[in-house]
Structure formats: structure tokens, C-alpha cells
Motif scaffolding. Structure first.
Motif, PDB file in Angstrom:
ATOM      1  N   VAL A 156     -22.714  -3.737 -26.842  1.00  0.00           N
ATOM      2  CA  VAL A 156     -22.109  -4.197 -27.587  1.00  0.00           C
ATOM      3  C   VAL A 156     -22.640  -3.787 -28.985  1.00  0.00           C
ATOM      4  CG1 VAL A 156     -21.178  -5.835 -29.294  1.00  0.00           C
ATOM      5  CG2 VAL A 156     -21.027  -6.599 -26.630  1.00  0.00           C
ATOM      6  N   ALA A 157     -23.842  -3.822 -29.112  1.00  0.00           N
ATOM      7  CA  ALA A 157     -24.993  -3.193 -30.226  1.00  0.00           C
ATOM      8  C   ALA A 157     -24.316  -1.816 -30.513  1.00  0.00           C
ATOM      9  CB  ALA A 157     -26.259  -4.069 -30.455  1.00  0.00           C
ATOM     10  N   ALA A 158     -24.183  -0.765 -29.268  1.00  0.00           N
ATOM     11  CA  ALA A 158     -25.260   1.117 -28.832  1.00  0.00           C
ATOM     12  C   ALA A 158     -23.147   1.397 -29.481  1.00  0.00           C
ATOM     13  CB  ALA A 158     -24.525   1.135 -27.771  1.00  0.00           C
ATOM     14  N   VAL A 159     -21.768   0.404 -30.118  1.00  0.00           N
ATOM     15  CA  VAL A 159     -20.783   0.965 -30.362  1.00  0.00           C
ATOM     16  C   VAL A 159     -20.535   0.936 -31.411  1.00  0.00           C
ATOM     17  CG1 VAL A 159     -20.045   0.727 -28.101  1.00  0.00           C
ATOM     18  CG2 VAL A 159     -19.013  -1.430 -29.517  1.00  0.00           C
ATOM     19  N   VAL A 160     -21.500   0.174 -31.873  1.00  0.00           N
ATOM     20  CA  VAL A 160     -21.513  -0.373 -34.089  1.00  0.00           C
ATOM     21  C   VAL A 160     -21.315   0.745 -34.565  1.00  0.00           C
ATOM     22  CG1 VAL A 160     -22.142  -1.703 -35.479  1.00  0.00           C
ATOM     23  CG2 VAL A 160     -21.555  -2.907 -33.101  1.00  0.00           C
ATOM     24  N   PRO A 161     -22.342   1.258 -34.448  1.00  0.00           N
ATOM     25  CA  PRO A 161     -22.366   3.250 -34.862  1.00  0.00           C
ATOM     26  C   PRO A 161     -21.395   3.894 -34.728  1.00  0.00           C
ATOM     27  CG  PRO A 161     -24.965   2.244 -33.447  1.00  0.00           C
ATOM     28  CD  PRO A 161     -23.440   1.302 -33.017  1.00  0.00           C
ATOM     29  N   LEU A 162     -20.995   3.634 -34.106  1.00  0.00           N
ATOM     30  CA  LEU A 162     -19.064   4.516 -33.748  1.00  0.00           C
ATOM     31  C   LEU A 162     -18.741   5.049 -34.572  1.00  0.00           C
ATOM     32  CD1 LEU A 162     -19.583   4.599 -29.573  1.00  0.00           C
ATOM     33  CD2 LEU A 162     -21.021   5.716 -31.367  1.00  0.00           C
ATOM     34  N   VAL A 163     -18.314   3.798 -35.295  1.00  0.00           N
ATOM     35  CA  VAL A 163     -16.979   3.223 -37.252  1.00  0.00           C
ATOM     36  C   VAL A 163     -18.079   3.475 -38.106  1.00  0.00           C
ATOM     37  CG1 VAL A 163     -15.653   1.423 -37.669  1.00  0.00           C
ATOM     38  CG2 VAL A 163     -16.512   0.995 -35.036  1.00  0.00           C
TER      39      VAL A 163
ATOM     40  N   VAL B 220     -26.906   8.518 -30.206  1.00  0.00           N
ATOM     41  CA  VAL B 220     -25.162   9.114 -29.842  1.00  0.00           C
ATOM     42  C   VAL B 220     -24.635   9.841 -31.271  1.00  0.00           C
ATOM     43  CG1 VAL B 220     -23.155   8.951 -28.803  1.00  0.00           C
ATOM     44  CG2 VAL B 220     -25.069   7.801 -27.644  1.00  0.00           C
ATOM     45  N   VAL B 221     -24.271   9.192 -32.113  1.00  0.00           N
ATOM     46  CA  VAL B 221     -24.198   9.599 -33.657  1.00  0.00           C
ATOM     47  C   VAL B 221     -24.539  10.065 -34.525  1.00  0.00           C
ATOM     48  CG1 VAL B 221     -24.208   8.297 -35.865  1.00  0.00           C
ATOM     49  CG2 VAL B 221     -23.266   7.635 -34.107  1.00  0.00           C
ATOM     50  N   VAL B 222     -25.840  10.627 -34.124  1.00  0.00           N
ATOM     51  CA  VAL B 222     -26.549  11.827 -34.446  1.00  0.00           C
ATOM     52  C   VAL B 222     -26.620  12.541 -33.279  1.00  0.00           C
ATOM     53  CG1 VAL B 222     -29.524  12.564 -34.836  1.00  0.00           C
ATOM     54  CG2 VAL B 222     -28.517  10.058 -35.276  1.00  0.00           C
ATOM     55  N   ALA B 223     -26.870  12.692 -32.852  1.00  0.00           N
ATOM     56  CA  ALA B 223     -27.253  14.302 -31.358  1.00  0.00           C
ATOM     57  C   ALA B 223     -26.148  14.959 -31.992  1.00  0.00           C
ATOM     58  CB  ALA B 223     -26.592  13.724 -30.460  1.00  0.00           C
TER      59      ALA B 223
ATOM     60  N   ARG C 293     -22.684   5.359 -40.761  1.00  0.00           N
ATOM     61  CA  ARG C 293     -22.823   4.979 -39.392  1.00  0.00           C
ATOM     62  C   ARG C 293     -24.169   4.719 -38.707  1.00  0.00           C
ATOM     63  NH1 ARG C 293     -18.794   9.594 -35.107  1.00  0.00           N
ATOM     64  NH2 ARG C 293     -17.140   7.845 -36.462  1.00  0.00           N
ATOM     65  N   VAL C 294     -24.985   5.393 -39.116  1.00  0.00           N
ATOM     66  CA  VAL C 294     -26.079   4.747 -38.718  1.00  0.00           C
ATOM     67  C   VAL C 294     -26.884   4.122 -39.692  1.00  0.00           C
ATOM     68  CG1 VAL C 294     -28.706   5.648 -39.682  1.00  0.00           C
ATOM     69  CG2 VAL C 294     -27.219   7.694 -38.481  1.00  0.00           C
ATOM     70  N   SER C 295     -26.491   3.933 -40.405  1.00  0.00           N
ATOM     71  CA  SER C 295     -26.673   2.967 -41.600  1.00  0.00           C
ATOM     72  C   SER C 295     -26.130   1.190 -40.699  1.00  0.00           C
ATOM     73  CB  SER C 295     -26.112   2.728 -42.695  1.00  0.00           C
ATOM     74  OG  SER C 295     -26.523   1.314 -43.921  1.00  0.00           O
TER      75      SER C 295
ATOM     76  N   LYS D 272     -30.422   7.265 -51.275  1.00  0.00           N
ATOM     77  CA  LYS D 272     -28.502   6.609 -50.779  1.00  0.00           C
ATOM     78  C   LYS D 272     -28.200   5.926 -49.632  1.00  0.00           C
ATOM     79  CE  LYS D 272     -24.162   9.052 -51.522  1.00  0.00           C
ATOM     80  NZ  LYS D 272     -23.336  10.222 -51.538  1.00  0.00           N
ATOM     81  N   ALA D 273     -28.856   6.268 -48.470  1.00  0.00           N
ATOM     82  CA  ALA D 273     -29.201   5.909 -46.871  1.00  0.00           C
ATOM     83  C   ALA D 273     -29.295   3.602 -47.349  1.00  0.00           C
ATOM     84  CB  ALA D 273     -29.621   6.315 -45.876  1.00  0.00           C
ATOM     85  N   VAL D 274     -30.635   3.816 -48.060  1.00  0.00           N
ATOM     86  CA  VAL D 274     -30.854   2.033 -48.097  1.00  0.00           C
ATOM     87  C   VAL D 274     -30.138   1.857 -49.509  1.00  0.00           C
ATOM     88  CG1 VAL D 274     -32.697   1.391 -48.530  1.00  0.00           C
ATOM     89  CG2 VAL D 274     -33.546   3.376 -47.529  1.00  0.00           C
TER      90      VAL D 274
END
Length: 352
Positions: free
Chosen positions: A229-236, A337-340, A243-245, A2-4
Motif C-alpha cells: 500500500v505504501a509503495a504505490v503512494v508516491p506514484l500519484v 520506482v519514481v526516481v529510477a 511524488r517523492v514528497s 522547495k521540496a521541504v
């Protein structure tokens, strides 16, 4: 699976060509004006001032004006702080790795604080990605133009984007009633969520910036703020999977975007043509940013790097190398950070 599947799913359109055209015009007119004036040293200030037009994309005119006015004012403050930071550091003789660490610390604070302000004002898009980018990029410019010229270009570009944002009111069929926007009030849980989100941006940006600076120091990579910049992208996102996607899409879209950029640079375009490329990429990014993040990144990557080359010409090969390395570092940190929290809850649950 589903994630893919989600990574390759195109969301429904919502008159995306309207805000995309506004954003493209908002960045093209100031940049082509500076090109004709021979003042491309001020292009970066116009580029970040034009971020004003990104906000309030589908809101009624009165609400859009409030959103863009606030977003533009916040961006102007970030631009001012960035150029002042560079000047103060230069006056104090802070340079080299000392300045890299100072820039990482200052950008981390910008990431956390701007995230809280954006959430408090309920601006969309949310988060502080644009503010991280603007602060670090401007503060990294080695030769700063005069302060009054930099701020004048930023203010004029912001004002122009406000006018573009209201331009559709001249067409009766596109005009929305002008009503005073309702005041924004937050419940206690919402305020708590804002500060928690700000903490997440602080941790993700700070950790990514620290790792990128250490790696850059050892291996000679630059532009460490791209990792932030790239690090905060998954936070949304509305779920951990989403978010991981986004983090994975950031990397995949960047790779394809770099191939596109390599083809553009191979043509060795004139400055006016590079400005046109920026406008086209801005249009493409806004067309897909709400529908398919990976496709949007294909446009965002050349957009960001061509703007960087306009401001301070460097070796394109090194620029492409830095972009992919910093993006992988940042996106990986953001996903971690999202998965932790989910991993921590699972570990606590299994040990209980």
C-alpha cells in the motif's frame, strides 16, 4: 528547500467538510449497526464497502453517482475475489509462507489491473491503493465468515454510501442538474499512459511485497501488504519532486499517527468508541487528503489500525511495529520506482 517547504504547505480548501461528512456517516452507520448486532467479524467488509463514498467528492450529482457506482462495483468484485482466494487456499491446504507468497502475487495483480480500470473510468482518487488494501486485508483474515453474510454487508454498505452521496440533493441550494454524464473516451496517448501507470503499480507493489515478505520471514514481521500500500503512494503526483514528497510524508504522517493511536489504545476504548474513532478519523482524513497529505496520514494511520483491531484483535504493540516497518519499506520502494526513470535518463544522457 522547495521540496521541504511543500511538505509543510497547506493547500486551499474546497468545501472539504462536505465529502468528509459523507464519508464519516458512510462508515459510521454500518459499523455501529454491526457493533450493536454483535457482528464485528463483519466489520472489515463494511469498512471496505464504505470506500465507495470516497469517490466523486466534488463532482455534480449525476457524475458522482456514476463514479461511486463504478467504484463500488469494482470494490465489491475485489472483496469477493479476496474472500474466495482465502477460502480456496484453505481448501487446498495452502498456508504459512506459501500463502504469504501467493497473497503477494495476487495482490500485485490486483494493484496493476485495478489501476488500469480506475484510470479508464477516470475515477478520483486515482490508483489502486484502496483495492490493494481491501484485497490483501480480507484475504489475510484467518477465519472467514460465511460468504453470503460478507457480501451482503459489503453490498448494503455500498448501497448506503450511494444514498449518502446523493443525500445533498434534498437541499435545493446544493442540488445540481441531473444530466447524463458524457461518455469517457481516451486518446491513444492516454491509453498508453494508463497501461504504463498500471505497470508502475505492478512493479512498485510487487517489489515492495517481495521485500516485505522476505524481511517478515527472517525477522518475524507481519502485515506485508502495508508495504505494498505504501509503495504505490508516491506514484500519484504531477512531478517527480511531488511524488517523492508524498513518500516522505507517508512515513512522517505514519509516525505521528502511531503516537496518536498509542494514546487511543492506552484508553482501552469499548467497541462502540472504536467505531466512533474510525468515523472521526475518516472525517479528518477526507478533510486534509487533498490539501496536506502528511496531516491526512495522521488520521489514516489510526483509522486503518483500529479497523484492523476490530476485525481481528492482535497485540497492539506488534501492530504498531509492523505498521512503521512496512511503511518505511513500501514508501522507500515507491520513491525508488519514481526516481529510477529520471536517473536512467540522466545516465543515458551523460553516456551519449
Amino acid at each position: 528547500m522547495k521540496a521541504v517547504t511543500e511538505m509543510f504547505t497547506m493547500g486551499p480548501g474546497n468545501k472539504d467538510h462536505h465529502p468528509a461528512l459523507r464519508c464519516a456517516v458512510g462508515v459510521f452507520v454500518p459499523l455501529i449497526t454491526l457493533t450493536l448486532m454483535g457482528r464485528l467479524d463483519l466489520a472489515v467488509f463494511a469498512s471496505f464497502g464504505a470506500f465507495t463514498g470516497i469517490y466523486g467528492r466534488n463532482e455534480p450529482h449525476s457524475v458522482r453517482f456514476r463514479s461511486q457506482l463504478r467504484a463500488g462495483g469494482l470494490m465489491l468484485l475485489v472483496i469477493l475475489l479476496a474472500t474466495v482466494t482465502a477460502r480456496v487456499a484453505g481448501a487446498l491446504g495452502i498456508d504459512g509462507m506459501a500463502y504469504s507468497w501467493l497473497l503477494t502475487a495476487a495482490t500485485t495483480l490486483v494493484a496493476g489491473l485495478c489501476s488500469v480500470v480506475v484510470a479508464a473510468w477516470r475515477l478520483r482518487p486515482g490508483g489502486s491503493l484502496f483495492h490493494i488494501f481491501a484485497f490483501a486485508a480480507i484475504a489475510s483474515i484467518p477465519s472467514q465468515p460465511s460468504l453470503w453474510e460478507a457480501m451482503l454487508v459489503s453490498v448494503l454498505t455500498t448501497g448506503f454510501c450511494l444514498l449518502v452521496g446523493m443525500s445533498s440533493r434534498v437541499v435545493k441550494s446544493h442540488r445540481t442538474p441531473w444530466k447524463r454524464p458524457p461518455p469517457i473516451r481516451h486518446t491513444a496517448p492516454e491509453r498508453r499512459a494508463m497501461w504504463l501507470e498500471g505497470g508502475g503499480y505492478l512493479v512498485a507493489a510487487g517489489l515492495a511485497g517481495t521485500i516485505a515478505t522476505l524481511v517478515g520471514e527472517r525477522l518475524g514481521f507481519g502485515h506485508t501488504y502495508w508495504a505494498m500500500v505504501a509503495a504505490v503512494v508516491p506514484l500519484v503526483g504531477h512531478s517527480t519532486r511531488h511524488r517523492v514528497s508524498r513518500g516522505i510524508q507517508r512515513i512522517a504522517g505514519t509516525v505521528v499517527g502511531l503516537v496518536l493511536l498509542a494514546g487511543i489504545l492506552w484508553l482501552n476504548p469499548a467497541p462502540w468508541a472504536m467505531v466512533l474513532v474510525i468515523a472521526v478519523c475518516q472525517f479528518g482524513a477526507e478533510m486534509f487528503i487533498a490539501r496536506q497529505y502528511m496531516v491526512a496520514q495522521i488520521f489514516v494511520t489510526p483509522l486503518a489500525l483500529v479497523a484492523t483491531l476490530l476485525a481481528a484483535p492482535v497485540d497492539p504493540g506488534l501492530l504498531l511495529r509492523d505498521r512503521i516497518v512496512e511503511t518505511v519499506i513500501g514508501a522507500s520502494v515507491g520513491v525508488a520506482v519514481v526516481v529510477a526513470p529520471a536517473v536512467w535518463r540522466r545516465v543515458r544522457g551523460s553516456s551519449a
